[in-house]
Motif scaffolding. Structure first.
Motif, PDB file in Angstrom:
ATOM      1  N   GLU A  47      -3.313-101.041   9.511  1.00 32.57           N
ATOM      2  CA  GLU A  47      -2.702-101.706  10.658  1.00 32.57           C
ATOM      3  C   GLU A  47      -1.221-101.962  10.416  1.00 32.57           C
ATOM      4  OE1 GLU A  47      -4.915-105.271  11.245  1.00 32.57           O
ATOM      5  OE2 GLU A  47      -6.689-104.251  12.056  1.00 32.57           O
ATOM      6  N   LYS A  48      -0.474-102.062  11.512  1.00 35.94           N
ATOM      7  CA  LYS A  48       0.945-102.381  11.425  1.00 35.94           C
ATOM      8  C   LYS A  48       1.107-103.868  11.161  1.00 35.94           C
ATOM      9  CE  LYS A  48       5.228-101.203  13.809  1.00 35.94           C
ATOM     10  NZ  LYS A  48       5.835-100.581  15.007  1.00 35.94           N
ATOM     11  N   PRO A  49       2.016-104.288  10.274  1.00 35.17           N
ATOM     12  CA  PRO A  49       3.068-103.490   9.628  1.00 35.17           C
ATOM     13  C   PRO A  49       2.659-102.896   8.282  1.00 35.17           C
ATOM     14  CG  PRO A  49       3.405-105.765   9.042  1.00 35.17           C
ATOM     15  CD  PRO A  49       2.182-105.736   9.930  1.00 35.17           C
ATOM     16  N   TRP A  50       1.421-103.192   7.835  1.00 38.11           N
ATOM     17  CA  TRP A  50       1.010-102.850   6.462  1.00 38.11           C
ATOM     18  C   TRP A  50       0.815-101.353   6.253  1.00 38.11           C
ATOM     19  CZ3 TRP A  50       2.247-107.321   4.872  1.00 38.11           C
ATOM     20  CH2 TRP A  50       1.959-108.454   5.624  1.00 38.11           C
ATOM     21  N   CYS A  51       0.738-100.587   7.344  1.00 40.38           N
ATOM     22  CA  CYS A  51       0.471 -99.152   7.230  1.00 40.38           C
ATOM     23  C   CYS A  51       1.628 -98.361   6.614  1.00 40.38           C
ATOM     24  CB  CYS A  51       0.103 -98.567   8.586  1.00 40.38           C
ATOM     25  SG  CYS A  51       1.372 -98.764   9.852  1.00 40.38           S
ATOM     26  N   ILE A  52       2.751 -98.992   6.346  1.00 40.39           N
ATOM     27  CA  ILE A  52       3.868 -98.300   5.687  1.00 40.39           C
ATOM     28  C   ILE A  52       3.785 -98.417   4.164  1.00 40.39           C
ATOM     29  CG2 ILE A  52       5.412 -98.686   7.645  1.00 40.39           C
ATOM     30  CD1 ILE A  52       6.764-100.916   6.014  1.00 40.39           C
ATOM     31  N   ILE A  53       2.804 -99.178   3.649  1.00 37.78           N
ATOM     32  CA  ILE A  53       2.738 -99.539   2.239  1.00 37.78           C
ATOM     33  C   ILE A  53       1.982 -98.495   1.411  1.00 37.78           C
ATOM     34  CG2 ILE A  53       1.778-101.248   0.619  1.00 37.78           C
ATOM     35  CD1 ILE A  53       4.079-102.401   2.136  1.00 37.78           C
ATOM     36  N   GLY A  54       2.384 -98.376   0.150  1.00 30.88           N
ATOM     37  CA  GLY A  54       1.634 -97.560  -0.803  1.00 30.88           C
ATOM     38  C   GLY A  54       1.976 -97.960  -2.227  1.00 30.88           C
ATOM     39  N   ARG A  55       1.190 -97.453  -3.169  1.00 31.48           N
ATOM     40  CA  ARG A  55       1.469 -97.736  -4.574  1.00 31.48           C
ATOM     41  C   ARG A  55       2.306 -96.608  -5.164  1.00 31.48           C
ATOM     42  NH1 ARG A  55      -3.209 -99.282  -8.877  1.00 31.48           N
ATOM     43  NH2 ARG A  55      -3.448 -97.026  -9.182  1.00 31.48           N
ATOM     44  N   VAL A  56       3.422 -96.978  -5.761  1.00 34.58           N
ATOM     45  CA  VAL A  56       4.273 -96.017  -6.469  1.00 34.58           C
ATOM     46  C   VAL A  56       3.813 -95.988  -7.920  1.00 34.58           C
ATOM     47  CG1 VAL A  56       6.626 -95.485  -7.213  1.00 34.58           C
ATOM     48  CG2 VAL A  56       6.234 -96.473  -4.948  1.00 34.58           C
ATOM     49  N   GLN A  57       3.466 -94.825  -8.411  1.00 34.69           N
ATOM     50  CA  GLN A  57       3.068 -94.735  -9.809  1.00 34.69           C
ATOM     51  C   GLN A  57       3.543 -93.427 -10.415  1.00 34.69           C
ATOM     52  OE1 GLN A  57      -1.242 -95.239  -9.159  1.00 34.69           O
ATOM     53  NE2 GLN A  57      -1.517 -93.190 -10.024  1.00 34.69           N
ATOM     54  N   THR A  58       3.699 -93.455 -11.728  1.00 35.75           N
ATOM     55  CA  THR A  58       4.162 -92.277 -12.438  1.00 35.75           C
ATOM     56  C   THR A  58       3.092 -91.816 -13.418  1.00 35.75           C
ATOM     57  OG1 THR A  58       5.147 -93.313 -14.395  1.00 35.75           O
ATOM     58  CG2 THR A  58       6.466 -93.323 -12.367  1.00 35.75           C
ATOM     59  N   GLU A  59       3.214 -90.599 -13.867  1.00 37.31           N
ATOM     60  CA  GLU A  59       2.263 -90.060 -14.836  1.00 37.31           C
ATOM     61  C   GLU A  59       2.450 -90.674 -16.219  1.00 37.31           C
ATOM     62  OE1 GLU A  59       2.744 -85.845 -14.411  1.00 37.31           O
ATOM     63  OE2 GLU A  59       2.021 -85.870 -12.342  1.00 37.31           O
ATOM     64  N   LEU A  60       3.489 -91.510 -16.375  1.00 36.01           N
ATOM     65  CA  LEU A  60       3.704 -92.241 -17.624  1.00 36.01           C
ATOM     66  C   LEU A  60       3.069 -93.628 -17.567  1.00 36.01           C
ATOM     67  CD1 LEU A  60       7.448 -91.335 -18.317  1.00 36.01           C
ATOM     68  CD2 LEU A  60       5.413 -90.329 -19.356  1.00 36.01           C
ATOM     69  N   GLY A  61       2.521 -94.005 -16.407  1.00 40.99           N
ATOM     70  CA  GLY A  61       1.782 -95.253 -16.311  1.00 40.99           C
ATOM     71  C   GLY A  61       2.444 -96.375 -15.536  1.00 40.99           C
ATOM     72  N   GLN A  62       3.720 -96.229 -15.144  1.00 39.71           N
ATOM     73  CA  GLN A  62       4.358 -97.296 -14.370  1.00 39.71           C
ATOM     74  C   GLN A  62       3.701 -97.421 -12.993  1.00 39.71           C
ATOM     75  OE1 GLN A  62       6.318 -94.746 -15.889  1.00 39.71           O
ATOM     76  NE2 GLN A  62       8.376 -95.547 -16.219  1.00 39.71           N
ATOM     77  N   LYS A  63       3.561 -98.659 -12.517  1.00 43.01           N
ATOM     78  CA  LYS A  63       2.984 -98.909 -11.191  1.00 43.01           C
ATOM     79  C   LYS A  63       3.778-100.006 -10.500  1.00 43.01           C
ATOM     80  CE  LYS A  63      -1.796 -97.645 -12.338  1.00 43.01           C
ATOM     81  NZ  LYS A  63      -1.608 -97.351 -13.772  1.00 43.01           N
ATOM     82  N   CYS A  64       4.187 -99.729  -9.267  1.00 43.61           N
ATOM     83  CA  CYS A  64       4.898-100.701  -8.443  1.00 43.61           C
ATOM     84  C   CYS A  64       4.464-100.517  -6.996  1.00 43.61           C
ATOM     85  CB  CYS A  64       6.417-100.516  -8.572  1.00 43.61           C
ATOM     86  SG  CYS A  64       7.162-101.290 -10.035  1.00 43.61           S
ATOM     87  N   THR A  65       5.205-101.107  -6.094  1.00 42.77           N
ATOM     88  CA  THR A  65       4.925-101.016  -4.670  1.00 42.77           C
ATOM     89  C   THR A  65       6.075-100.271  -3.996  1.00 42.77           C
ATOM     90  OG1 THR A  65       3.809-103.151  -4.836  1.00 42.77           O
ATOM     91  CG2 THR A  65       4.330-102.376  -2.625  1.00 42.77           C
ATOM     92  N   GLY A  66       5.785 -99.592  -2.905  1.00 45.75           N
ATOM     93  CA  GLY A  66       6.817 -98.907  -2.133  1.00 45.75           C
ATOM     94  C   GLY A  66       6.435 -98.894  -0.659  1.00 45.75           C
ATOM     95  N   PHE A  67       7.369 -98.468   0.189  1.00 49.24           N
ATOM     96  CA  PHE A  67       7.087 -98.471   1.629  1.00 49.24           C
ATOM     97  C   PHE A  67       7.978 -97.464   2.340  1.00 49.24           C
ATOM     98  CE2 PHE A  67      10.345-101.537   0.671  1.00 49.24           C
ATOM     99  CZ  PHE A  67      11.239-101.542   1.729  1.00 49.24           C
ATOM    100  N   GLU A  69       4.354-116.093  -3.766  1.00 45.51           N
ATOM    101  CA  GLU A  69       3.589-115.738  -4.956  1.00 45.51           C
ATOM    102  C   GLU A  69       3.603-114.225  -5.122  1.00 45.51           C
ATOM    103  OE1 GLU A  69       0.441-118.348  -6.789  1.00 45.51           O
ATOM    104  OE2 GLU A  69      -0.351-117.839  -4.824  1.00 45.51           O
ATOM    105  N   ALA A  70       4.193-113.760  -6.212  1.00 42.15           N
ATOM    106  CA  ALA A  70       4.254-112.321  -6.494  1.00 42.15           C
ATOM    107  C   ALA A  70       4.685-112.145  -7.939  1.00 42.15           C
ATOM    108  CB  ALA A  70       5.246-111.633  -5.559  1.00 42.15           C
ATOM    109  N   THR A  71       4.055-111.196  -8.635  1.00 42.25           N
ATOM    110  CA  THR A  71       4.352-110.999 -10.047  1.00 42.25           C
ATOM    111  C   THR A  71       4.595-109.526 -10.334  1.00 42.25           C
ATOM    112  OG1 THR A  71       3.605-111.561 -12.295  1.00 42.25           O
ATOM    113  CG2 THR A  71       1.905-110.832 -10.741  1.00 42.25           C
ATOM    114  N   PHE A  72       4.521-109.126 -11.617  1.00 44.67           N
ATOM    115  CA  PHE A  72       4.738-107.734 -11.997  1.00 44.67           C
ATOM    116  C   PHE A  72       3.881-106.817 -11.121  1.00 44.67           C
ATOM    117  CE2 PHE A  72       5.374-109.537 -16.494  1.00 44.67           C
ATOM    118  CZ  PHE A  72       6.744-109.665 -16.306  1.00 44.67           C
ATOM    119  N   GLY A  73       4.501-105.759 -10.596  1.00 45.44           N
ATOM    120  CA  GLY A  73       3.814-104.828  -9.704  1.00 45.44           C
ATOM    121  C   GLY A  73       4.222-104.995  -8.261  1.00 45.44           C
ATOM    122  N   SER A  74       4.757-106.177  -7.927  1.00 40.99           N
ATOM    123  CA  SER A  74       5.218-106.401  -6.547  1.00 40.99           C
ATOM    124  C   SER A  74       6.608-105.827  -6.312  1.00 40.99           C
ATOM    125  CB  SER A  74       5.217-107.893  -6.211  1.00 40.99           C
ATOM    126  OG  SER A  74       6.164-108.584  -7.009  1.00 40.99           O
TER     127      SER A  74
END
Length: 261
Positions: A57-77, A216-221
């Motif tokens: 649903e909008k607005p959340w439909c622009i969201i995804g997880r950014v990750q690399t093959e080295l293991g880093q994980k964050c958020t993107g949009f 409230e948001a920590t590592f990964g946000s």
């Protein structure tokens, strides 16, 4: 390990075998229990109120997880049908002092509990030429304002009507915010703090500012958009999350229109 922790872990293990952990309600309760045992920046374990949202649903439909093959994980949009935004430090390798190879970056669009709409490969990464990769803590503000990365994709993926408009912070000094992310204590789900505000706007230099908030948001946000909703229930994005405070809930974000310059 004390008796309470042993009992908790045993109970979780039994429920996993029985299949009860598929319940979103139960997963939230378990994650909340563990958040009392693990100290992470940007959170208040005594005032947990992050919630699940529907990423279709909008607005959340622009969201995804950014990750690399080295293991880093964050958020993107998505900010355009072929353009994704995230934080540059999510793609930085400290040992080599350079970005990860573009081919190793994936955007798992709509990721939630192992499921996603599409694994989007990235064609090009564009960062601020003056950005200097640093550790997760004690980053100077004059580097935080440069912490953004554009991820360019081959083909338009998201419908342009689902893109959320960008807004200036000039008239929103104490606006109510919504901030989520794929956070370290609950990294398999995207959760949102719907009850937070801008607490301060700091002038870093002549042309650049940062937003302080109490979400409230920590590592990964990192790389997650700061949403606002107006009186007509229309959504817009005013910033992008960069860092969590090391003591107590809250963090620092960059104004979104500033990042576009």
């Amino acid at each position: 390990m004390n008796t309470i922790k042993v009992t908790r872990i045993f109970l979780i293990y039994v429920l996993m075998l029985l299949g009860f952990l598929d319940s979103p309600f139960f997963i939230q309760r378990v994650a909340f229990a563990f958040s009392h045992d693990v100290s992470l920046p940007g959170l208040d374990p005594n005032n947990e109120h992050r919630m699940w949202v529907n990423l279709k649903e909008k607005p959340w439909c622009i969201i995804g997880r950014v990750q690399t093959e080295l293991g880093q994980k964050c958020t993107g949009f998505f900010i355009a049908p072929r353009l994704i935004m995230t934080a540059a430090h999510c793609l930085w390798i400290k040992k080599t002092n350079r970005l990860v190879p573009t081919r190793s970056v994936h955007f798992l669009w709509g990721y939630q509990k192992g499921y996603y709409i599409k694994d989007i490969k990235i064609k090009q990464i564009v960062i601020n030429k003056e950005y200097v990769g640093q550790s997760k803590i004690n980053v100077p503000l004059n580097n935080i304002v440069k912490d953004r990365a554009y991820l360019v994709v081959d083909k338009a993926t998201i419908n342009s009507k689902d893109i959320v408009p960008l807004q200036s912070i000039s008239s929103l000094s104490h606006a109510a915010l919504w901030l989520g992310g794929y956070e370290q204590d609950k990294k398999e789900v995207f959760q949102v703090d719907p009850h937070c505000n801008i607490t301060n706007i700091i002038q870093v230099n002549t042309h650049q500012k940062v937003i302080e908030h109490n979400c409230e948001a920590t590592f990964g946000s990192s790389g997650s958009p700061l949403f606002v909703k107006d009186k007509n229930k229309e959504w817009s994005i005013i910033g992008m999350q960069i860092a969590a405070f090391t003591a107590g809930k809250g963090g620092i974000a960059n104004p979104i229109l500033q990042l576009m310059q």
